[in-house]
Design a protein around this motif. Structure first.
Motif, short mmCIF file in Angstrom:
data_model
loop_
_atom_site.label_atom_id
_atom_site.label_comp_id
_atom_site.label_asym_id
_atom_site.label_seq_id
_atom_site.Cartn_x
_atom_site.Cartn_y
_atom_site.Cartn_z
N UNK A 205 0.83 -1.21 0.00
CA UNK A 205 0.00 0.00 0.00
C UNK A 205 0.85 1.26 0.00
N UNK A 206 1.98 1.22 0.70
CA UNK A 206 2.83 2.40 0.82
C UNK A 206 3.70 2.64 -0.41
N UNK A 207 4.08 1.57 -1.12
CA UNK A 207 5.14 1.70 -2.11
C UNK A 207 4.76 1.33 -3.54
N UNK A 208 3.69 0.60 -3.74
CA UNK A 208 3.30 0.22 -5.10
C UNK A 208 2.55 1.37 -5.75
N UNK A 225 2.77 -16.58 0.10
CA UNK A 225 2.95 -18.00 -0.13
C UNK A 225 4.39 -18.36 -0.51
N UNK A 226 5.08 -17.46 -1.20
CA UNK A 226 6.47 -17.74 -1.56
C UNK A 226 7.44 -17.32 -0.46
N UNK A 227 6.88 -16.84 0.67
CA UNK A 227 7.68 -16.49 1.85
C UNK A 227 8.75 -15.45 1.52
N UNK A 228 8.30 -14.38 0.90
CA UNK A 228 9.23 -13.31 0.56
C UNK A 228 9.73 -12.62 1.82
N UNK A 229 10.97 -12.12 1.77
CA UNK A 229 11.48 -11.34 2.89
C UNK A 229 11.48 -9.85 2.51
N UNK A 234 10.97 -5.50 -1.39
CA UNK A 234 11.36 -4.20 -1.95
C UNK A 234 11.69 -4.33 -3.43
N UNK A 235 12.44 -5.38 -3.80
CA UNK A 235 12.83 -5.57 -5.20
C UNK A 235 11.61 -5.89 -6.07
N UNK A 236 10.70 -6.72 -5.57
CA UNK A 236 9.52 -7.09 -6.34
C UNK A 236 8.66 -5.86 -6.63
N UNK A 237 8.40 -5.06 -5.61
CA UNK A 237 7.58 -3.85 -5.80
C UNK A 237 8.27 -2.88 -6.74
N UNK A 252 12.62 -13.65 -13.07
CA UNK A 252 13.98 -13.17 -13.30
C UNK A 252 14.67 -12.61 -12.06
N UNK A 253 13.92 -12.20 -11.05
CA UNK A 253 14.58 -11.72 -9.84
C UNK A 253 15.27 -12.88 -9.12
N UNK A 254 16.32 -12.56 -8.41
CA UNK A 254 17.08 -13.57 -7.65
C UNK A 254 16.38 -13.84 -6.32
N UNK A 255 15.28 -14.59 -6.39
CA UNK A 255 14.45 -14.85 -5.22
C UNK A 255 14.68 -16.23 -4.62
#
Length: 377
Positions: A205-208, A225-229, A234-237, A252-255
């Motif tokens: 809500x704050x950054x997208x 569900x993918x347990x993002x940290x 930050x990189x995904x948004x 393509x992100x290094x997740x």
């Protein structure tokens, strides 16, 4: 020229030499030279300019209250996965203590006599060791080579130097057992796990800033569900704000995700006749598409053994999936079971419709054999 006399030794220094009784408030890194020994090198203070998510501020204040009430050394372990906010919390604590006049001393490498040097600091300080288990190595096989052991007496709360020892770790298995479960050495042990769906939503809500081609609730469900940290979030948004699609972003992100299509779901459809139908599918982690699956269903009890079974098709449309923060459910009212018309004679069509069981409920789970993420330690 300035001259300092220590016992029987005179040392010469430039005129800009300043002698202080205490380490001034600030942030310092421990440096060691075999020739000159230990020194503290000033570096820029931590300065947090971004919004703090989760309960980090609450944990910071809890630690500071306990430290301030202690007359002796005080220790805290910040443990868990990378990117979950351990270093952020350490920086927040450092920032607040410097405001109170207490310097931060960072240890980044092991060296001979490091514990003696720490013990020589006779004032309140925050001593921070990030990724402690990588700097000082546990060795169960050869205890004499275990470089964590030398800190046991240092961390003991019996000293009245009022040092605040804070270590961060990623792997508890690499932490000496004598440092675990000992509140006299480490009063708190904060374990950092997956960030919550509420935190993900607040960050989104704050950054997208871009328009998404999927509902926000679905995006939060996927990221949860993918347990993002925090680092990955930050990189995904950021990628989404650049206009990248969610599929490309996750691909393509290094997740640490080997294959965004490598996820399996098991669906069980409960029928009115007491039987059930099972479906297993490999799906994209970003969403589940329409599923059609064929079954031969036994109808002999309804046709007086005139027919053994009829072919039916089970259809789960894409809009039947309900994306919740912690799970995905299926709206059973949108799931249909019908005869496969092209495989049934016209004369038997009405009978096949009549014998078709009703759908009572549908359950779905993600299979544990799927590794949706690999968390590097």
């Amino acid at each position: 020229m300035k001259i300092i006399e220590m016992e029987n030794t005179l040392r010469l220094f430039p005129d800009n030499l300043t002698v202080k009784d205490e380490i001034p408030p600030g942030t310092y890194v421990v440096k060691f030279s075999p020739l000159s020994g230990y020194s503290l090198e000033r570096q820029k203070n931590f300065e947090n300019k971004i919004k703090v998510y989760g309960n980090h501020l609450k944990l910071r204040d809890k630690m500071l209250r306990r430290y301030e009430s202690s007359e002796k050394n005080f220790g805290v372990i910040l443990g868990g996965k990378k990117g979950t906010g351990k270093s952020m919390l350490a920086r927040l604590v450092s920032e607040k203590l410097i405001e109170k006049g207490i310097p931060t001393i960072i240890i980044k490498e092991d060296s001979d006599g490091i514990t003696d040097f720490i013990g020589s600091i006779e004032q309140p300080v925050l001593i921070l060791m990030d990724e402690f288990e990588k700097i000082f190595i546990k060795n169960d096989e050869y205890p004499e080579d275990d470089t964590q052991v030398k800190f046991l007496n240092v961390f003991d709360g019996i000293s009245n130097l009022k040092h605040f020892y804070m270590i961060t770790i990623n792997d508890y298995d690499k932490l000496n057992n004598y440092l675990k479960g000992r509140t006299g050495r480490f009063y708190y042990d904060f374990k950092f796990g997956d960030i919550s769906a509420d935190e993900i939503e607040e960050y989104v809500d704050d950054n997208l800033t871009c328009e998404l081609d999927i509902e926000k609730e679905k995006l939060i469900s996927i990221l949860n569900r993918i347990k993002t940290n925090y680092d990955q979030l930050e990189a995904i948004v950021k990628e989404l704000n650049y206009g990248e699609s969610l599929r490309d972003t996750l691909t393509y992100l290094n997740l640490g995700i080997y294959d965004i299509d490598l996820q399996f779901i098991n669906i069980r459809v409960f029928l009115s006749d007491g039987d059930h139908l099972d479906i297993s599918r490999r799906v994209w982690i970003g969403g589940i598409e329409k599923i059609k699956s064929h079954f031969d269903i036994d109808v002999s009890d309804k046709t007086a053994d005139e027919y053994d079974n009829f072919p039916y098709v089970l259809t789960i449309p894409e809009d039947a999936y309900i994306y919740k923060r912690d799970s995905i459910e299926i709206d059973s009212s949108k799931v249909s079971l019908s005869p496969v018309f092209e495989e049934i004679n016209d004369d038997d069509m009405e009978l096949a419709k009549k014998c078709c069981p009703k759908i009572k409920s549908v359950s779905m789970e993600f299979e544990s054999r799927v590794s949706s993420k690999v968390l590097q330690i």
